[in-house]
Design a protein around this motif. Structure first.
Motif, mmCIF file in Angstrom:
data_model
loop_
_atom_site.group_PDB
_atom_site.id
_atom_site.type_symbol
_atom_site.label_atom_id
_atom_site.label_comp_id
_atom_site.label_asym_id
_atom_site.label_seq_id
_atom_site.Cartn_x
_atom_site.Cartn_y
_atom_site.Cartn_z
ATOM 1 N N HIS A 186 1.116 -1.209 -0.239
ATOM 2 C CA HIS A 186 -0.083 0.251 -0.098
ATOM 3 C C HIS A 186 0.551 1.106 0.062
ATOM 4 N N THR A 187 1.894 1.516 -1.138
ATOM 5 C CA THR A 187 2.553 2.817 -1.062
ATOM 6 C C THR A 187 2.740 3.137 -2.435
ATOM 7 N N ASN A 188 2.499 4.222 -3.081
ATOM 8 C CA ASN A 188 3.012 4.923 -4.157
ATOM 9 C C ASN A 188 4.038 4.983 -5.196
ATOM 10 N N VAL A 189 4.391 4.279 -4.615
ATOM 11 C CA VAL A 189 6.040 3.037 -4.976
ATOM 12 C C VAL A 189 5.813 2.728 -6.817
ATOM 13 N N LYS A 190 6.071 3.128 -7.470
ATOM 14 C CA LYS A 190 5.928 3.349 -9.549
ATOM 15 C C LYS A 190 7.170 2.444 -9.566
ATOM 16 N N THR A 191 8.704 2.639 -9.454
ATOM 17 C CA THR A 191 9.424 1.444 -9.865
ATOM 18 C C THR A 191 10.496 1.432 -8.655
ATOM 19 N N VAL A 192 10.705 -0.162 -9.026
ATOM 20 C CA VAL A 192 12.017 -0.989 -7.935
ATOM 21 C C VAL A 192 13.152 -1.170 -8.693
ATOM 22 N N PRO A 193 14.372 -0.657 -8.513
ATOM 23 C CA PRO A 193 15.482 -0.772 -7.987
ATOM 24 C C PRO A 193 15.902 -2.539 -9.107
ATOM 25 N N ASN A 194 16.611 -2.053 -9.974
ATOM 26 C CA ASN A 194 17.335 -3.519 -10.775
ATOM 27 C C ASN A 194 17.415 -4.298 -10.155
ATOM 28 N N GLY A 195 18.785 -4.063 -8.875
ATOM 29 C CA GLY A 195 19.346 -4.567 -7.380
ATOM 30 C C GLY A 195 18.728 -4.075 -6.363
ATOM 31 N N LEU A 196 17.640 -4.046 -6.530
ATOM 32 C CA LEU A 196 16.992 -4.592 -4.699
ATOM 33 C C LEU A 196 17.527 -5.563 -3.617
ATOM 34 N N GLN A 212 2.236 1.156 -6.590
ATOM 35 C CA GLN A 212 1.912 1.638 -8.302
ATOM 36 C C GLN A 212 2.639 1.369 -9.461
ATOM 37 N N ILE A 213 3.955 0.424 -8.584
ATOM 38 C CA ILE A 213 4.716 -0.238 -10.073
ATOM 39 C C ILE A 213 4.010 -0.360 -11.286
ATOM 40 N N THR A 214 4.868 -0.344 -12.371
ATOM 41 C CA THR A 214 4.418 -0.597 -13.669
ATOM 42 C C THR A 214 5.394 -1.303 -14.197
ATOM 43 N N GLU A 215 6.796 -1.830 -14.073
ATOM 44 C CA GLU A 215 7.271 -2.749 -14.865
ATOM 45 C C GLU A 215 8.204 -3.438 -13.879
ATOM 46 N N LEU A 216 8.490 -4.356 -13.787
ATOM 47 C CA LEU A 216 9.988 -5.417 -13.394
ATOM 48 C C LEU A 216 10.990 -5.485 -14.134
ATOM 49 N N PRO A 217 12.080 -4.877 -12.564
ATOM 50 C CA PRO A 217 13.103 -5.419 -13.528
ATOM 51 C C PRO A 217 13.754 -6.613 -14.125
ATOM 52 N N GLN A 218 14.560 -7.265 -15.215
ATOM 53 C CA GLN A 218 14.973 -8.576 -15.647
ATOM 54 C C GLN A 218 15.338 -9.213 -14.911
ATOM 55 N N ALA A 219 16.784 -8.491 -13.999
ATOM 56 C CA ALA A 219 17.261 -9.055 -12.702
ATOM 57 C C ALA A 219 17.027 -9.142 -11.379
ATOM 58 N N LEU A 220 15.727 -8.590 -11.021
ATOM 59 C CA LEU A 220 15.078 -7.931 -10.049
ATOM 60 C C LEU A 220 15.605 -10.033 -8.803
ATOM 61 N N PHE A 221 15.149 -10.358 -9.310
ATOM 62 C CA PHE A 221 15.409 -11.409 -8.270
ATOM 63 C C PHE A 221 16.979 -12.459 -8.719
ATOM 64 N N ALA A 222 17.110 -12.151 -9.049
ATOM 65 C CA ALA A 222 18.789 -12.519 -10.235
ATOM 66 C C ALA A 222 19.780 -13.765 -9.288
ATOM 67 N N PHE A 245 11.388 -14.854 -13.582
ATOM 68 C CA PHE A 245 11.456 -15.955 -12.482
ATOM 69 C C PHE A 245 11.779 -17.127 -12.915
ATOM 70 N N ASP A 246 13.844 -17.494 -14.035
ATOM 71 C CA ASP A 246 14.367 -18.523 -13.596
ATOM 72 C C ASP A 246 15.528 -18.157 -12.363
ATOM 73 N N ASN A 247 15.530 -19.735 -12.468
ATOM 74 C CA ASN A 247 16.337 -19.946 -11.651
ATOM 75 C C ASN A 247 16.111 -19.888 -9.974
#
Length: 284
Positions: A186-196, A212-222, A245-247
């Motif tokens: 329940h936040t107003n966050v729109k973007t997520v850092p790739n290396g979070l 309010q997230i509009t996209e996910l970085p490809q390597a978010l869960f790497a 969601f690989d690996n």
């Protein structure tokens, strides 16, 4: 006399209306393990730093007070076995840090309705024993930095919520090498850092939901092979990159409902049965 009748209880949810709170006043509750005090008048506990000294069995304490009422939380240090504290109401963040430092057995801390510009890295540097932290932001400007949580080396659970939170800076979670559970809710966050999550190898649960997230970085869960549960539900996602969601060999569930996803075009990394897309806003 009324408190004497409560002496055998283990939990007390109490609406406090008195104007003073002293050690003598609370002594009849010496055997309780959980106590909730909801202050409804203009209070200050600062004249009574030993208010909870007689509560030898107290493990969990919840304190709530009206906005703009002076409050000194350092009194919690007088409870000898306190493990969990919830503060609800506006107060000086530096005093929170002092309160935690004065309570060496404390491991779980919740701050609700906080003014975010008051929370600085030096405050959390005094909270090294905390393993679980929950912060709720309300109508406050953004102030999180990559250094904010540097002092929380033992932290295993972190929850950030409230519509006053608008962004997550790069490197925010890097100091939290023992983090196992992260929740953004329940936040107003729109973007997520790739290396979070790249410095959180023990992470088992990641919830980025109801924002309010509009996209996910490809390597978010790497770098998170221990992930078991992911929630990206109730955001503004239209899709996610192939390979997101690989690996993730331990993955058990991905909550993705409440977005406008093209379900037929998504890459599920061969794990379609793990994805819950209930209430998807786009009809395929």
């Amino acid at each position: 006399e009324g408190l004497q009748r409560l002496k055998n209880l283990k939990t007390v949810n109490w609406l406090a209306c008195a104007r003073v709170l002293t050690r003598e006043f609370l002594e009849p509750l010496s055997g309780i393990q959980e106590l909730c005090l909801n202050f409804v008048e203009s209070f200050s506990l600062s004249p009574f730093p030993d208010a909870f000294e007689g509560l030898a069995q107290l493990r969990e304490l919840k304190l709530s007070w009206p906005d703009l009422v002076p409050f000194d939380p350092t009194c919690i240090g007088s409870a000898p076995r306190l493990e969990s504290v919830t503060f609800s109401g506006q107060a000086d963040a530096g005093k929170f840090a002092g309160a935690v430092k004065s309570a060496p057995t404390l491991s779980r801390l919740t701050l609700s309705g906080i003014v975010s510009e008051e929370l600085k890295a030096e405050h959390f540097s005094k909270m090294s024993q905390i393993t679980s932290l929950s912060l709720t932001y309300s109508h406050c400007p953004q102030s999180l930095t990559a250094q904010t949580f540097e002092g929380l080396s033992e932290l295993e659970e972190l929850e950030l919520s409230g519509y006053g939170l608008t962004q997550l800076p790069e490197g925010l979670l890097d100091p939290l090498g023992k983090l196992k559970k992260f929740s953004l809710d329940h936040t107003n966050v729109k973007t997520v850092p790739n290396g979070l999550f790249h410095q959180n190898p023990l992470l088992a649960e990641a919830r980025l939901q109801s924002s309010q997230i509009t996209e996910l970085p490809q390597a978010l869960f790497a770098q998170n092979q221990n992930l078991e549960v992911i929630s990206i539900a109730e955001n503004r996602l239209l899709d996610w990159p192939d390979g997101t969601f690989d690996n993730l060999p331990k993955l058990k569930r991905v909550w993705a409902g409440g977005n406008a996803l093209d379900l037929e075009a998504l890459d599920y990394s061969g794990k379609r049965e793990l994805f819950d897309t209930l209430n998807n806003l786009k009809h395929n």
